[in-house]
Design a protein around this motif. Structure first.
Motif, PDB file in Angstrom:
ATOM      1  N   LEU A 123     -23.356  -5.901  24.862  1.00 26.93           N
ATOM      2  CA  LEU A 123     -22.723  -6.899  24.261  1.00 26.93           C
ATOM      3  C   LEU A 123     -23.535  -8.320  24.399  1.00 26.93           C
ATOM      4  O   LEU A 123     -23.625  -9.301  23.703  1.00 26.93           O
ATOM      5  CB  LEU A 123     -21.252  -7.038  24.677  1.00 26.93           C
ATOM      6  N   VAL A 124     -24.052  -8.450  25.716  1.00 29.12           N
ATOM      7  CA  VAL A 124     -24.611  -9.566  26.305  1.00 29.12           C
ATOM      8  C   VAL A 124     -26.087  -9.465  25.406  1.00 29.12           C
ATOM      9  O   VAL A 124     -26.323 -10.726  25.189  1.00 29.12           O
ATOM     10  CB  VAL A 124     -25.054  -9.729  27.765  1.00 29.12           C
ATOM     11  N   ALA A 125     -26.640  -8.407  25.286  1.00 27.35           N
ATOM     12  CA  ALA A 125     -27.865  -8.283  24.576  1.00 27.35           C
ATOM     13  C   ALA A 125     -27.612  -8.714  23.055  1.00 27.35           C
ATOM     14  O   ALA A 125     -28.461  -9.353  22.505  1.00 27.35           O
ATOM     15  CB  ALA A 125     -28.492  -7.154  24.318  1.00 27.35           C
ATOM     16  N   CYS A 126     -26.419  -8.079  22.436  1.00 26.70           N
ATOM     17  CA  CYS A 126     -26.347  -8.515  20.967  1.00 26.70           C
ATOM     18  C   CYS A 126     -25.867 -10.063  20.750  1.00 26.70           C
ATOM     19  O   CYS A 126     -26.207 -10.543  19.929  1.00 26.70           O
ATOM     20  CB  CYS A 126     -24.813  -7.851  20.798  1.00 26.70           C
ATOM     21  N   ALA A 127     -25.493 -10.686  21.949  1.00 27.84           N
ATOM     22  CA  ALA A 127     -24.941 -12.326  22.033  1.00 27.84           C
ATOM     23  C   ALA A 127     -26.664 -12.947  21.824  1.00 27.84           C
ATOM     24  O   ALA A 127     -26.473 -13.788  21.401  1.00 27.84           O
ATOM     25  CB  ALA A 127     -24.256 -12.606  23.050  1.00 27.84           C
ATOM     26  N   ASN A 128     -27.409 -12.263  22.573  1.00 27.78           N
ATOM     27  CA  ASN A 128     -28.790 -13.107  22.679  1.00 27.78           C
ATOM     28  C   ASN A 128     -29.424 -12.968  21.383  1.00 27.78           C
ATOM     29  O   ASN A 128     -30.072 -13.906  20.826  1.00 27.78           O
ATOM     30  CB  ASN A 128     -29.543 -12.230  23.752  1.00 27.78           C
ATOM     31  N   VAL A 129     -29.403 -11.566  20.921  1.00 29.23           N
ATOM     32  CA  VAL A 129     -29.864 -11.598  19.332  1.00 29.23           C
ATOM     33  C   VAL A 129     -29.582 -12.246  18.447  1.00 29.23           C
ATOM     34  O   VAL A 129     -30.068 -13.000  17.344  1.00 29.23           O
ATOM     35  CB  VAL A 129     -30.220 -10.021  19.324  1.00 29.23           C
ATOM     36  N   ALA A 133     -22.995 -26.589  12.869  1.00 30.96           N
ATOM     37  CA  ALA A 133     -22.150 -25.254  12.823  1.00 30.96           C
ATOM     38  C   ALA A 133     -22.899 -24.149  13.551  1.00 30.96           C
ATOM     39  O   ALA A 133     -22.305 -23.503  14.200  1.00 30.96           O
ATOM     40  CB  ALA A 133     -21.818 -24.798  11.532  1.00 30.96           C
ATOM     41  N   GLY A 134     -24.050 -24.027  13.388  1.00 30.83           N
ATOM     42  CA  GLY A 134     -24.911 -23.154  14.133  1.00 30.83           C
ATOM     43  C   GLY A 134     -24.767 -23.326  15.739  1.00 30.83           C
ATOM     44  O   GLY A 134     -24.828 -22.500  16.475  1.00 30.83           O
ATOM     45  N   GLN A 135     -25.073 -24.768  15.891  1.00 27.40           N
ATOM     46  CA  GLN A 135     -24.890 -25.123  17.688  1.00 27.40           C
ATOM     47  C   GLN A 135     -23.567 -24.764  18.141  1.00 27.40           C
ATOM     48  O   GLN A 135     -23.672 -24.174  19.313  1.00 27.40           O
ATOM     49  CB  GLN A 135     -25.123 -26.530  17.586  1.00 27.40           C
ATOM     50  N   ARG A 136     -22.448 -24.805  17.337  1.00 24.03           N
ATOM     51  CA  ARG A 136     -21.178 -24.506  17.751  1.00 24.03           C
ATOM     52  C   ARG A 136     -21.208 -22.894  18.187  1.00 24.03           C
ATOM     53  O   ARG A 136     -20.504 -22.382  19.244  1.00 24.03           O
ATOM     54  CB  ARG A 136     -20.153 -24.923  16.936  1.00 24.03           C
ATOM     55  N   ALA A 137     -21.574 -22.071  17.131  1.00 22.73           N
ATOM     56  CA  ALA A 137     -21.807 -20.688  17.160  1.00 22.73           C
ATOM     57  C   ALA A 137     -22.345 -20.247  18.368  1.00 22.73           C
ATOM     58  O   ALA A 137     -21.905 -19.347  19.073  1.00 22.73           O
ATOM     59  CB  ALA A 137     -22.042 -19.889  15.852  1.00 22.73           C
ATOM     60  N   ARG A 138     -23.662 -20.908  18.449  1.00 18.50           N
ATOM     61  CA  ARG A 138     -24.559 -20.532  19.740  1.00 18.50           C
ATOM     62  C   ARG A 138     -23.738 -20.787  20.961  1.00 18.50           C
ATOM     63  O   ARG A 138     -23.793 -20.073  21.942  1.00 18.50           O
ATOM     64  CB  ARG A 138     -25.950 -21.302  19.556  1.00 18.50           C
ATOM     65  N   SER A 139     -23.067 -21.869  20.953  1.00 16.37           N
ATOM     66  CA  SER A 139     -22.430 -22.195  22.299  1.00 16.37           C
ATOM     67  C   SER A 139     -21.444 -21.086  22.615  1.00 16.37           C
ATOM     68  O   SER A 139     -21.005 -20.679  23.775  1.00 16.37           O
ATOM     69  CB  SER A 139     -21.805 -23.715  22.132  1.00 16.37           C
ATOM     70  N   ALA A 140     -20.528 -20.869  21.597  1.00 13.71           N
ATOM     71  CA  ALA A 140     -19.606 -19.972  21.680  1.00 13.71           C
ATOM     72  C   ALA A 140     -20.104 -18.559  22.253  1.00 13.71           C
ATOM     73  O   ALA A 140     -19.493 -17.880  23.125  1.00 13.71           O
ATOM     74  CB  ALA A 140     -18.489 -19.494  20.451  1.00 13.71           C
ATOM     75  N   LEU A 141     -21.463 -18.170  21.703  1.00 15.07           N
ATOM     76  CA  LEU A 141     -21.877 -16.991  22.295  1.00 15.07           C
ATOM     77  C   LEU A 141     -22.527 -16.901  23.671  1.00 15.07           C
ATOM     78  O   LEU A 141     -22.159 -16.117  24.386  1.00 15.07           O
ATOM     79  CB  LEU A 141     -23.220 -16.528  21.592  1.00 15.07           C
ATOM     80  N   ILE A 142     -22.797 -18.328  23.988  1.00  9.92           N
ATOM     81  CA  ILE A 142     -23.284 -18.336  25.538  1.00  9.92           C
ATOM     82  C   ILE A 142     -22.101 -18.111  26.573  1.00  9.92           C
ATOM     83  O   ILE A 142     -22.201 -17.621  27.376  1.00  9.92           O
ATOM     84  CB  ILE A 142     -24.005 -19.885  25.554  1.00  9.92           C
ATOM     85  N   ALA A 172     -19.465 -16.305  25.830  1.00  5.56           N
ATOM     86  CA  ALA A 172     -19.137 -15.128  25.861  1.00  5.56           C
ATOM     87  C   ALA A 172     -20.082 -14.247  26.690  1.00  5.56           C
ATOM     88  O   ALA A 172     -19.753 -13.486  27.466  1.00  5.56           O
ATOM     89  CB  ALA A 172     -19.403 -14.382  24.334  1.00  5.56           C
ATOM     90  N   GLU A 173     -21.302 -14.655  26.732  1.00  3.23           N
ATOM     91  CA  GLU A 173     -22.532 -13.836  27.638  1.00  3.23           C
ATOM     92  C   GLU A 173     -22.159 -14.284  29.044  1.00  3.23           C
ATOM     93  O   GLU A 173     -22.020 -13.345  30.007  1.00  3.23           O
ATOM     94  CB  GLU A 173     -23.827 -14.610  27.383  1.00  3.23           C
ATOM     95  N   MET A 174     -21.575 -15.525  29.275  1.00  3.83           N
ATOM     96  CA  MET A 174     -21.464 -15.814  30.819  1.00  3.83           C
ATOM     97  C   MET A 174     -19.887 -15.346  31.170  1.00  3.83           C
ATOM     98  O   MET A 174     -20.042 -14.583  32.129  1.00  3.83           O
ATOM     99  CB  MET A 174     -21.175 -17.415  30.750  1.00  3.83           C
ATOM    100  N   ALA A 175     -19.185 -14.942  30.250  1.00  5.64           N
ATOM    101  CA  ALA A 175     -18.012 -14.286  30.605  1.00  5.64           C
ATOM    102  C   ALA A 175     -18.271 -12.673  30.996  1.00  5.64           C
ATOM    103  O   ALA A 175     -17.699 -12.152  32.081  1.00  5.64           O
ATOM    104  CB  ALA A 175     -16.890 -14.299  29.671  1.00  5.64           C
ATOM    105  N   ALA A 203     -19.160 -23.269  32.901  1.00  2.00           N
ATOM    106  CA  ALA A 203     -17.928 -23.236  33.399  1.00  2.00           C
ATOM    107  C   ALA A 203     -16.889 -22.543  32.547  1.00  2.00           C
ATOM    108  O   ALA A 203     -15.971 -21.798  33.019  1.00  2.00           O
ATOM    109  CB  ALA A 203     -17.386 -24.667  33.732  1.00  2.00           C
ATOM    110  N   VAL A 204     -16.867 -22.736  31.264  1.00  2.00           N
ATOM    111  CA  VAL A 204     -15.897 -22.130  30.207  1.00  2.00           C
ATOM    112  C   VAL A 204     -16.197 -20.592  30.337  1.00  2.00           C
ATOM    113  O   VAL A 204     -15.140 -19.949  30.320  1.00  2.00           O
ATOM    114  CB  VAL A 204     -16.113 -22.896  29.099  1.00  2.00           C
ATOM    115  N   GLY A 205     -17.565 -20.066  30.331  1.00  2.00           N
ATOM    116  CA  GLY A 205     -17.587 -18.761  30.371  1.00  2.00           C
ATOM    117  C   GLY A 205     -16.913 -18.031  31.454  1.00  2.00           C
ATOM    118  O   GLY A 205     -16.598 -17.039  31.762  1.00  2.00           O
TER     119      GLY A 205
END
Length: 879
Positions: A364-370, A490-499, A501-504, A813-815
């Motif tokens: 899942l972390v790899a998927c978030a990175n890609v 919009a893409g920046q918000r999506a990328r932040s959300a993925l980060i 998720a990766e941290m979590a 911190a959020v992650g």
């Protein structure tokens, strides 16, 4: 329109919708003609519908015709478009090799790790057992008053089960043994087993060479034949068929090789060589003596249609019957039956599924990175997508193209992941880690390939869905006019959300790995009760012909230990029936003379070990009070024993055990000493009561000898081999093992699981760090104009660095906050694998938070420095 029809419409025409639109068009046209001729709208609609007849039948017929004529064209169009999308995807990856390499390697690591662990789970847990009617096979156990379960049962209890049970078609026993094998080349110690009549047939195991056992082979006075295990035959004899008919000596008897098992014929407890089990007079359902002499491993096949609950209930009934008939030996005992799968696999289910879940998190972390890479790439392609939309490409067509590209990327990553899985499974199988059963079944087979392919496709859809939806959202034309700024935001918000998720996910894995590492450290700090450094153990077995009686065995052991003790560099030497950390040894009936009987939930037994003088010095155990076993404790001397510290506290609470007598195995002996506890099972199991008696008074035919040296104990091997040959060339040097290796093997399983989970956590952390670095770098690139304006208006470089790092730390911190909840769930799942560590250990949580904070700081430092190094004038002119 239903959700399915909307989804279906993205990928091609909808026959139902097309026919409805066509019929509606013709009805409307006829209505217009009738209204023009003077009919009212209501009358015109009525006449128009009447002209077309039964609308439902007409609709169904039109749909059928439309599907019949359109299916071939539709299939051809889909194939052409899919091929076009795949070719375009491959071409675009070739033109962006850096993006392709990073994305494919990231996916290869994630998918490959998943496939490797799945291959272990598949081979060990999911594949059926290689036995006939495996779902009806059970292993009989003896359950003691304290709840402990032991696989071995006695010959009389076995006979009683055969006679009294109502649930089994067959009940067959086997007995394991170790002894030198003499006569087939160089003498070597091997493990063998005597198999009860019909065991091979019950399990459905055949032979590749020669024959199996016949009923006559199990008759008293017969049984002089043997069957070799296929692996042993290949390993020791190179698959030479001439071994058939050759004779050898094992455990004091002479046998002739009658057959070789088939390559796929593996017993639940694999051995090197097998013999017929001869049921002598001890196999009697009416026998009183010998019921607590437990040495038989018993499997049974239940009748068809019976459940595990019914089998367990019948075993309880038999237990109660035996307790009534033989109260002295069976009153507080009961028998149980566990499935053959549970007996063979043991407790590996939970840790293997934990590893599978952990490696899924890595994927899942790899998927978030890609997905982050694709979001950045989609932003760069916004102009292209907007132009295509302006030229008439619908959102469904654009979605299909982008999802095809992500699936192609996923398949390429999956193909590379197969290579990772192949290398990983070979490494795992070669290492034989942590005594995991059925590792021979582990490999990249067709099932693993199919699962990997499915994982690759699903992974492609997973990491491609968000970028595709984001890139093809409504308003592409407006985005074209705005220069893509809306898409970038919009893409920046999506990328932040993925980060986040990766941290979590990284938090969950790091907490799990941290807990297991803390547990492993605590385990390694346990005092085993002996000193492993500079000590080595080896086994000698006196089952060869020439040692028929105990006097002959003792006549060999005593001079052997004296010769070992006199070797250069050896400071102490002694022998024991069972080494520390290698099993509980034999349990024997135990009672303190003159003391009241123990409570109902206490086993009236104790672990008994025969030791020679000097054994405690050799392993580094301490005599706390009293005396050690001495050379004067011979067979003609009064029976004595040394009790362990835990045994003294348990059986003599608040009393002095020295000089007290205990009843052991029907005889009385005197307690002459108290020795410090020595762990026998493993480091995580507390010391149990132990009784050590003189080897001369409790002689066994197999002995573990320990030698303590001043230097490297491994240098003793050649001299010990020469010594044994000089005393008896038929007794080989076996199991030559440093005690440090004994300790290492005792923690092999927790070390294996801890290492793998730590590896997955480190991989997830690395991917998360790469993700943060990528997002921050892209953010700096996109905000170059904004940062330049801030610096032109007076913002200091430190403020710019703080702004970039602050955003990174906020995402981290959020992650972390989101991941702590998942970590709490994982901690509860792995709590059974922990030793002396709380599920939510504060030190582990604190360390994980610090590691993640440092990772986020390090990953954002370079982008922040790059932002602070911008030249406002140059940047503004370029923008």
């Amino acid at each position: 329109m239903s959700g399915w029809r909307r989804f279906r419409g993205l990928f091609g025409p909808d026959p139902d919708r097309d026919v409805d639109e066509e019929l509606s068009f013709h009805v409307d046209m006829r209505m217009q003609e009738l209204i023009a001729s003077g009919e009212t709208p209501e009358r015109a609609r009525e006449l128009a519908l009447k002209r077309f007849g039964d609308a439902a039948d007409l609709r169904a017929e039109c749909i059928t015709i439309d599907e019949r004529h359109g299916r071939r064209m539709e299939r051809s169009e889909y194939t052409a478009e899919l091929k076009q999308d795949v070719v375009y995807a491959l071409r675009s990856l070739r033109h962006r090799p850096g993006f392709a390499v990073v994305a494919i390697l990231t996916l290869a690591l994630g998918i490959g790790a998943n496939s490797a662990i799945f291959s272990v789970v598949n081979g060990v847990l999911l594949q059926p057992l290689p036995y006939a009617h495996a779902d009806r096979l059970y292993n009989i156990q003896m359950i003691y008053p304290d709840g402990q379960r032991y696989n071995a049962i006695s010959a009389p209890d076995f006979a009683s089960i055969v006679a009294a049970n109502r649930v089994f078609e067959e009940v067959v026993a086997s007995a394991g043994m170790r002894s030198p094998l003499i006569g087939l080349g160089e003498p070597r110690e091997v493990v063998g087993a005597a198999l009860g009549e019909g065991l091979l047939d019950m399990l459905g195991l055949g032979v590749a060479l020669g024959r199996g056992f016949s009923a006559e082979d199990h008759a008293p006075g017969r049984g002089n034949v043997a069957i070799l295990d296929n692996g042993f035959w290949q390993r020791e004899f190179g698959g030479d068929a001439s071994v058939l008919g050759r004779s050898f000596t094992f455990a004091g008897g002479t046998y002739t090789v009658a057959g070789v098992l088939a390559p796929d014929a593996t017993l639940p407890e694999p051995r090197d060589v097998y013999f017929p089990l001869i049921e002598d007079e001890s196999f009697s359902a009416t026998a009183v003596d010998g019921r607590r002499s437990e040495y038989l491993d018993t499997f049974a096949r239940a009748r068809a249609g019976l459940t595990e609950e019914q089998v367990a209930a019948d075993m309880l009934r038999v237990s109660e019957q035996l307790a009534a008939e033989f109260p002295t030996t069976n009153q507080r005992l009961r028998m149980g039956a566990r499935s053959a799968r549970e007996a063979i696999l043991g407790d590996v289910h939970r840790p293997l599924f934990i590893l599978l879940g952990a490696v899924g998190f890595v994927l899942l972390v790899a998927c978030a990175n890609v997905a982050n890479l694709l979001l950045a790439r989609a932003a760069a392609r916004q102009g292209e997508l907007s132009v295509r939309a302006a030229l008439g490409a619908g959102r469904g067509r654009l979605l299909r193209q982008m999802l095809t590209e992500s699936v192609v990327l996923g398949v390429l990553g999956g193909a590379s992941g197969l290579a990772v899985a192949w290398a990983g499974t070979r490494a795992l199988a070669a290492a034989q880690p942590a005594d995991i059963p059925r590792l021979d079944n582990v490999g990249v087979d067709g099932t693993v390939v199919l699962v990997t392919l499915g994982t690759a496709v699903l992974t492609g859809l997973l990491f491609g869905a968000l970028p595709a939806l984001q890139a093809t959202r409504a308003g592409l034309a407006q985005s074209l006019r705005e220069g893509g700024r809306g898409m970038q935001a919009a893409g920046q918000r999506a990328r932040s959300a993925l980060i986040v998720a990766e941290m979590a996910l990284a938090v969950v894995l790091l907490v799990g790995a941290g807990l297991l590492i803390r547990s492993f450290v605590e385990l390694m700090e346990v005092d085993p009760g002996f000193t492993a450094e500079h000590a080595v153990a080896f086994r000698v077995s006196m089952d060869a012909i020439g040692y028929p009686e105990g006097t002959h065995v003792r006549g060999f052991v005593s001079p052997l230990i004296e010769r070992v003790r006199s070797m250069p560099g050896v400071t102490a030497a002694g022998g024991t029936s069972v080494l520390p950390l290698q099993g509980r040894g034999g349990l024997i009936n135990f009672a303190v003379v003159g003391a009241p009987p123990p409570p109902e939930n206490v086993n009236a037994e104790i672990g008994y070990y025969g030791v020679t003088p000097g054994y405690f010095d050799a392993i580094g155990a301490r005599i706390i009070r009293g005396r050690d076993i001495s050379p004067q404790d011979r067979t003609d001397a009064p029976p004595v024993a040394v009790i362990s510290e835990t045994g003294a506290a348990f059986w003599f609470p608040g009393e002095d055990p020295l000089g007290r007598f205990v009843e052991v195995g029907g005889g009385n002996l005197e307690i002459v000493g108290i020795v410090s506890d020595v762990l026998q099972r493993d480091l995580a199991t507390p010391a149990m009561p132990q009784l050590f008696g003189p080897y001369d008074q409790w002689t066994t035919r197999s002995l573990q000898i320990v030698a303590r040296t001043t230097g490297d104990p491994l240098v003793l091997a050649p001299n010990l081999r020469t010594l044994l040959r000089s005393l008896d060339p038929n007794i080989p040097l076996s199991d030559f093992t440093p005690l440090e290796e004994v300790v290492s093997e005792a923690v092999a399983r927790p070390r294996f699981y801890t290492s793998l989970l730590a590896l997955f956590a480190a991989l997830a952390l690395t991917l998360a760090a790469i993700g943060i670095f990528g997002v921050m770098s892209y953010s700096v690139t996109q905000r170059t104009r904004e940062i330049s304006i801030r610096m032109a208006l007076g913002a200091r470089r430190g403020e710019v660095v703080g702004m970039i790092i602050g955003r990174s730390m906020l995402l981290a911190a959020v992650g972390v906050a989101a991941g702590i909840a998942g970590a709490a769930t994982l901690a509860r799942v792995i709590s059974s694998q922990l030793y002396n560590v709380k599920a939510m250990d504060p030190a582990t949580l604190g360390t994980v938070i610090l590691v993640l904070a440092a990772t986020a700081l390090a990953a954002s430092w370079l982008p922040a420095r790059r932002a602070a190094a911008l030249d406002p004038g140059t940047a503004l002119r370029e923008n």
